[in-house]
Design an enzyme around this catalytic site. Sequence first.
Site, PDB file in Angstrom:
ATOM      1  N   LYS A  17       0.769  -1.113  -0.082  1.00 52.56           N
ATOM      2  CA  LYS A  17       0.065   0.007  -0.181  1.00 52.56           C
ATOM      3  C   LYS A  17       0.841   1.265   0.128  1.00 52.56           C
ATOM      4  CE  LYS A  17      -2.361  -0.747   3.705  1.00 52.56           C
ATOM      5  NZ  LYS A  17      -1.989  -2.160   4.377  1.00 52.56           N
ATOM      6  N   TYR A  54      11.993  -8.368  13.322  1.00 54.48           N
ATOM      7  CA  TYR A  54      11.756  -9.506  12.306  1.00 54.48           C
ATOM      8  C   TYR A  54      10.126  -9.540  12.339  1.00 54.48           C
ATOM      9  CZ  TYR A  54      15.320 -12.710  11.490  1.00 54.48           C
ATOM     10  OH  TYR A  54      16.474 -13.377  10.931  1.00 54.48           O
ATOM     11  N   ASP A 146      -9.836  -6.440  10.052  1.00 51.08           N
ATOM     12  CA  ASP A 146      -9.272  -6.379  11.401  1.00 51.08           C
ATOM     13  C   ASP A 146      -9.809  -5.593  12.491  1.00 51.08           C
ATOM     14  OD1 ASP A 146      -7.051  -7.481   9.798  1.00 51.08           O
ATOM     15  OD2 ASP A 146      -5.800  -5.966  10.163  1.00 51.08           O
ATOM     16  N   LYS A 186      -8.606 -14.632  -9.797  1.00 49.63           N
ATOM     17  CA  LYS A 186      -9.906 -14.780  -9.014  1.00 49.63           C
ATOM     18  C   LYS A 186     -10.170 -13.493  -8.374  1.00 49.63           C
ATOM     19  CE  LYS A 186     -11.346 -19.081  -9.370  1.00 49.63           C
ATOM     20  NZ  LYS A 186     -12.323 -19.396 -10.103  1.00 49.63           N
ATOM     21  N   ASP A 239       3.274  -7.219 -10.216  1.00 52.29           N
ATOM     22  CA  ASP A 239       4.486  -7.285  -9.225  1.00 52.29           C
ATOM     23  C   ASP A 239       5.474  -6.758 -10.141  1.00 52.29           C
ATOM     24  OD1 ASP A 239       3.164  -8.786  -7.557  1.00 52.29           O
ATOM     25  OD2 ASP A 239       3.714 -10.732  -8.423  1.00 52.29           O
ATOM     26  N   CYS A 376      26.812   2.491  12.648  1.00 47.18           N
ATOM     27  CA  CYS A 376      26.305   2.736  13.882  1.00 47.18           C
ATOM     28  C   CYS A 376      26.968   1.462  14.653  1.00 47.18           C
ATOM     29  CB  CYS A 376      24.588   2.695  13.973  1.00 47.18           C
ATOM     30  SG  CYS A 376      24.198   3.492  15.484  1.00 47.18           S
ATOM     31  N   GLY A 378      27.744  -1.220  13.590  1.00 47.72           N
ATOM     32  CA  GLY A 378      28.707  -1.773  12.660  1.00 47.72           C
ATOM     33  C   GLY A 378      30.105  -0.919  12.889  1.00 47.72           C
ATOM     34  N   GLN A 380      30.763   0.770  15.502  1.00 50.91           N
ATOM     35  CA  GLN A 380      31.252   0.411  17.019  1.00 50.91           C
ATOM     36  C   GLN A 380      31.980  -0.884  17.010  1.00 50.91           C
ATOM     37  OE1 GLN A 380      27.496   0.654  19.384  1.00 50.91           O
ATOM     38  NE2 GLN A 380      27.555   2.869  19.291  1.00 50.91           N
ATOM     39  N   GLU A 400      27.957  -1.804  26.277  1.00 49.65           N
ATOM     40  CA  GLU A 400      26.659  -2.407  26.019  1.00 49.65           C
ATOM     41  C   GLU A 400      26.769  -3.992  26.076  1.00 49.65           C
ATOM     42  OE1 GLU A 400      25.037  -1.666  22.210  1.00 49.65           O
ATOM     43  OE2 GLU A 400      23.132  -2.565  22.386  1.00 49.65           O
ATOM     44  N   HIS A 501      23.351   7.127  10.601  1.00 50.34           N
ATOM     45  CA  HIS A 501      22.544   6.297   9.603  1.00 50.34           C
ATOM     46  C   HIS A 501      22.667   6.817   8.129  1.00 50.34           C
ATOM     47  CE1 HIS A 501      21.506   2.756  12.541  1.00 50.34           C
ATOM     48  NE2 HIS A 501      21.291   3.882  13.251  1.00 50.34           N
ATOM     49  N   GLU A 503      21.916   5.505   5.614  1.00 49.23           N
ATOM     50  CA  GLU A 503      20.828   4.652   4.705  1.00 49.23           C
ATOM     51  C   GLU A 503      19.552   5.541   4.579  1.00 49.23           C
ATOM     52  OE1 GLU A 503      22.001   3.759   7.558  1.00 49.23           O
ATOM     53  OE2 GLU A 503      20.588   2.518   8.823  1.00 49.23           O
TER      54      GLU A 503
HETATM   55  N1  GLN Z   1      23.607  -0.491  20.081  1.00 46.51           N
HETATM   56  C1  GLN Z   1      24.144   0.614  19.621  1.00 46.51           C
HETATM   57  C2  GLN Z   1      23.863   1.909  20.519  1.00 46.51           C
HETATM   58  O1  GLN Z   1      22.916   1.975  21.235  1.00 46.51           O
HETATM   59  C3  GLN Z   1      24.175   0.947  18.290  1.00 46.51           C
HETATM   60  C4  GLN Z   1      22.773   1.142  17.842  1.00 46.51           C
HETATM   61  C5  GLN Z   1      22.530   1.138  16.315  1.00 46.51           C
HETATM   62  O2  GLN Z   1      23.254   0.510  15.751  1.00 46.51           O
HETATM   63  N2  GLN Z   1      21.631   1.855  15.805  1.00 46.51           N
HETATM   64  O3  GLN Z   1      24.787   2.802  20.810  1.00 46.51           O
END
Ligand code: GLN
Length: 530
Positions: A17, A54, A146, A186, A239, A376, A378, A380, A400, A501, A503
């Site tokens: 959607k 997930y 729903d 259908k 699709d 992030c 990654g 660290q 952490e 981030h 992305e």
């Molecule tokens: N867990 C890490 C933190 O809190 C990295 C968080 C993340 O990758 N968005 O700093």
Amino acid sequence: MEKYVFITGGVVSSLGKGISGASIGKLLQLHGFKVTMIKFDPYINVDPGTMNPYQHGEVFVTIDGTESDLDLGTYERFLDIYTSKANTNTAGDIYQTVINKERNGDYGGDTVQVIPHITDEIKKRFRALKNNFDISIIEIGGTIGDIEGLPFVEAVRQFQLENSKEDVFSIHVTLVPYISGANELKTKPTQHSVNKLREIGILPNMIICRSGYRLNNLLKKKISLFCNVDENCVVEALDSPYVYSIPEALYKQNVDSLIMKKLNIKPAKRFDKKWFCKVRLLSKFNKKVNIAVVGKYAALKDAYKSVDESLNIAAAEVNAKADIYYLDAEDEDLIKKLWGCNAILVPGGFGNRGIEGKIKSITYARKNKIPFLGICLGMQCSVIEISRNLAKLESANSTEFDENTKYPVIKILDEQKKIKYRGGTMRLGNYKSEVKKNTLAYDLYRNTEIEERHRHRYEMNPKFVGALEKIGLLVSARHKGVLPEIIEMKDHPFFIGVQFHPEFASRPMKAHPIFKGFIKAALKESVNIK
Ligand code: GLN
């Protein structure tokens, strides 16, 4: 001008959607209108920040630091806009607002009910962006039928009643399945779904039929008759392997003109088909690149939706196709699976699971001079890897994962505890940083001032920067001169870790410089992208 297009979905979830709505938004935008999209999710979570990727895919972050559904990413990419808190709503957030008002005595002794109090709050939010945009496209999450979605659909019904017919357009997205035994498409599920919608009092103006096969005229006629919509408003949405080609597919079926006619609006400018041409060019490629993404949610691509989009967008810009392999950080054969990959990306994440696998893949990328991008968590992990294996700070870690580590190279900083961030203890949304000249980061950005989206609690510990810089690491960007934002390795062709981030900022035809550089490095092309 204040116009509204509502999108509901029927039969099954995951019909796209968001993509249908965003494609329509794109067409209206190409006609010169200012378009935004607003999402309503019927679940009770106040925001998706704490939801398991997930179940719902990635948590998208807006520049104002709102943790939202991944559909907002689709809206931003298609429409090239910035969304904010007003673009994302959940049942939990709406109920919380109403309950807070009730506790505050704002309802003056009234019995507080779903109708009218919850529906009033929903309708107020339909209008949230009317002053800044000509058209608000409103996507109601979930599937018609729903229980939890009822107040939202009821609010749409009331809204239609209370507004001029010219101001509201309603689209229902359904599934037209192919039954192999009968060798037939259908229409019955669509009929039932529209019936449900009509029971609630909504007569859709258009039905978008998602299908794996073309709908012939007979089938369209049938849907039109049974569902009470004009035949030309029965639209086929096949699709498509390339989502950005969907606006053109809808354009060819006059979806935009039909909507403009009902809303009684004239295009604000001459329709520019250049966007379609550019999209067509993007889907052509003459080289391929293999990218490994090492994460915790390897089985669900949507958990890394924006990373996936960013890699594809960047690859398309350099006429390449990105073959992206999602590898489970806990897979025992992880390193073997990295053989043959042209580049390795470790995305963001929370929690201990898979950390050692991520660190191992970073060692592999660093030693073998394979282009590496850490986002992030990654980033660290790359600091941990370098500390342990190059600086010999054995058992270096993030607090952490090990609160009592001897070398807390990543931690929640004391000075940070004093700063009030938008997300409480979380650094959320856009923050500026200063980029050092003569670095890979500067080569990519060509700018000393950047602003990027954050979503994290922990930071690289500035105390270790000196020791790590001695063994080849370089902090190439900082926030307020203190917090490391980008790290890189001096003797590596492309090794970069970013605390933010990137992305979330990619747009088709406007790849993010970090991703573009990463893909170019994977292709072994000159990284200097400008
Ligand atoms: N867990 C890490 C933190 O809190 C990295 C968080 C993340 O990758 N968005 O700093």
